[in-house]
Design an enzyme around this catalytic site. Sequence first.
Site, short mmCIF file in Angstrom:
data_model
loop_
_atom_site.label_atom_id
_atom_site.label_comp_id
_atom_site.label_asym_id
_atom_site.label_seq_id
_atom_site.Cartn_x
_atom_site.Cartn_y
_atom_site.Cartn_z
CE LYS A 106 -23.44 15.68 25.42
NZ LYS A 106 -22.07 16.06 25.37
CB SER A 112 -25.08 22.51 23.10
OG SER A 112 -25.94 23.56 23.48
CG LEU A 113 -27.52 17.28 22.74
CD1 LEU A 113 -26.68 16.09 22.93
CD2 LEU A 113 -28.92 17.22 22.31
CG ASP A 164 -15.52 13.68 26.61
OD1 ASP A 164 -15.85 14.97 26.19
OD2 ASP A 164 -15.01 13.58 27.73
CE1 TYR A 178 -4.06 2.30 0.72
CE2 TYR A 178 -2.42 3.53 1.95
CZ TYR A 178 -3.59 3.24 1.18
OH TYR A 178 -4.38 4.51 1.31
CE LYS A 196 -28.74 12.05 18.57
NZ LYS A 196 -27.89 12.11 17.61
CD GLU A 200 -27.60 8.66 18.55
OE1 GLU A 200 -26.68 9.51 18.41
OE2 GLU A 200 -28.24 8.89 17.70
S1 IVH Z 1 -26.67 14.91 18.90
C1 IVH Z 1 -28.77 18.67 18.33
N1 IVH Z 1 -25.45 12.90 19.31
O1 IVH Z 1 -22.70 16.62 22.43
C2 IVH Z 1 -28.07 17.53 18.51
N2 IVH Z 1 -24.39 14.89 19.78
O2 IVH Z 1 -24.04 18.93 23.66
C3 IVH Z 1 -26.96 17.79 18.92
N3 IVH Z 1 -22.28 14.40 20.95
O3 IVH Z 1 -21.76 19.22 20.06
C4 IVH Z 1 -25.92 16.53 18.74
N4 IVH Z 1 -22.27 12.49 21.19
O4 IVH Z 1 -20.36 17.33 20.04
C5 IVH Z 1 -25.16 14.19 19.27
N5 IVH Z 1 -24.46 10.68 19.85
C6 IVH Z 1 -24.42 12.17 20.05
C7 IVH Z 1 -23.46 12.72 20.38
C8 IVH Z 1 -23.11 14.25 20.71
C9 IVH Z 1 -21.45 13.59 21.35
C10 IVH Z 1 -21.78 15.79 21.35
C11 IVH Z 1 -21.65 16.84 20.44
C12 IVH Z 1 -22.39 18.03 20.46
C13 IVH Z 1 -22.64 17.96 22.10
C14 IVH Z 1 -23.94 18.53 22.48
#
Ligand code: IVH
Length: 676
Positions: A116, A83-84, A118, A37, A292, A114
């Site tokens: 989250k 953000s969440l 980091d 490769y 979600k 899912e």
């Molecule tokens: S969904 C509107 N899914 O968390 C939905 N975010 O606080 C926002 N993150 O900036 C994103 N794992 O960097 C989503 N499975 C996941 C995630 C995820 C990590 C982070 C992402 C976002 C932050 C939101």
Amino acid sequence: MNQDQLKLEACKLQKELTEHSYRYHVLDDPVIDDETYDLMLKRLVEIETAHPELKVSDSPTLRVGAPPLKSFKTAPHSLPMLSLDNAFSNEDILAFHQRNLKALNLDRMIYTVEPKLDGVAVELTYENGVLVLATTRGDGINGEVITDNIRTIDKIPLRLTHAQAPVPKFIEVRGEVIITQADFIRLNQTRINQGESAFANPRNAAAGSLRQLDSRVTAKRPLDIFVYGVGLARGIEFSSQSQILGRLEQFGFPVNPHVQKKIDIKGVIQAFGHLESIRPDLDYEIDGMVIKIEDLVLQKALGEKIKSPRWAIACKFAAMEKVTRINDIIIQVGRTGVLTPVALLEPVNIGGVMVSRATLHNADEIKRKDIRINDKALVTRAGDVIPKVVKIFDQERKGNEQGFTMPETCPVCGSAVQRQKDETAVKCVNAGCLAQLKERIRHFVSKKGLDVDGLGKKIVEQLVDENMVNSFADLFKLEADQVAGLDRMGEKSANNLLAAVEKGKSVSLARFIFALGIDHTGENAARLLSKQFKDLDALMGASKADIIAIHGMGEKTAAAVTDFFSVMENKILVKEMILAGLRPVNDLFFEKQPQDHPFSNKTIVITGTLSQFSRSQAKEKLLGAGAKVTSSVSSKTDYLLVGKDGGSKLEKAKALGIRILDETGFMEIMDSVNPS
Ligand code: IVH
């Protein structure tokens, strides 16, 4: 070669390299070796450098990085990257669910859950299937353009060619760039060896690597990604979150294997507990679970607030980091004499465990982080790793902080310490140092050694301090009334202890070799030695060449073992133990020749929680049968032994068509061979 021939060659290389990279990174099933490769890639770089007009926007040569930038440009996100909101308890999750039901006038709801991740959020824009732009989240409205850097991440497709579905005209894919734990440890080790500062955690390492103006630096960093959603998309319709993830996977993106669909809130809450329980076993850091709403029509109906959507929430795990104070810094002297500075902390609860000590590694690390006694510090505990100081808050200093210098003499025995050549470690080289003796004894009787029940740190200390134990051999000469006189000991516990020591006398030869604590001789090396040499006499008489000849054995181990047994004191020590009744049993040498075993020479991965025995017991059985036990599933794996909650390894094994064994199947095969 004329221009047409060159163009043809470039095209062919671009196509083939893309395919090989896909096979390697996505299918985990390469058909050529790395060297071939690299040669092909080198040739393509050559052609493209001489003829830049032949470089296409998805050329595999982009993986090695592009010329450095002067600064990062910014670009707006088509749709804000939100953000969440956070949930910290089951009540918060239930409240989220009730709000959704009420607002939509429904009596049930399907969710996806899912991990989250980091890491660092990114957005990848594909036009007609080609990656044309990649940005960071930035302030959510505008992000920094990091396209060259993103292209170096092998797992991100430069073109969506492998789609079973038609490629959309335009799609923005969102995900999290991460660095796995194993890669993070390797990366930091290399940095420390090169005199660079270590990254505090994988997230910082990922962020730092993505913010390089020179993408050739990024190309050398072990970046990885999981995608979790889309921004704007044209020429493709989605109806649910699971469908989005399914399609993204078809397009060749890595999707996290722990994503699950849950038909009720009870399942969601259970999933949260489950994810938290497997968190220490994951090879990457997660800080919670994202819930979600599955149906995109319902998501849309609920809509967004300014900063976060109403249809999703992040449930956070208890923090694995806490701020506390460094009350003192002490020196610990290890088994091999290495002096390790340790911070004594104001005790804090981190993720359910009280932490009162953190390793500071060595003097260089203290200097680099400018750690002082009385400093306020951020302390982490990740998985079962020893707690460590991430950073200190120097702006909050009050003037009563004290710097720390490594002592010139061993704090235990007082002899002068030496800095090892080419090493950061400082060592006490006095073989008679009591601190070393205590640590050697603890290693000798530890779980993986003679496994003497009830012989903990406190008792070992007393035995040495009271001059009752000066060597391993003295352990076998202890008498009940002597031991009963120790602090917190009585007649009964003394007898129990002596019985446990007695049991240790018939330890396996492999464990005994490990217990001796010879340099470079861990569990594996000890097993190999035990397989090769019938008994202690045979081992002690072996030459360096005899040992190197063993398959899988390194030169350092061979030298350390022969050195160890060439020292008169060590020979006498072994003799004394034998005289005291030690009889190591060589179960490996005499066991049925492993070639006959169905697991012999097979590569096996163990995952999940086993019920009839522990993972290490299963590993021991497999090693005994001549199998190789590895930690990650690949096309080279022959079997996956799976207990409860197999997780990502199970998914991967299924995808690769690897034979999967449950405990019963495993025991059936094991029992089919009668040890003779
Ligand atoms: S969904 C509107 N899914 O968390 C939905 N975010 O606080 C926002 N993150 O900036 C994103 N794992 O960097 C989503 N499975 C996941 C995630 C995820 C990590 C982070 C992402 C976002 C932050 C939101």
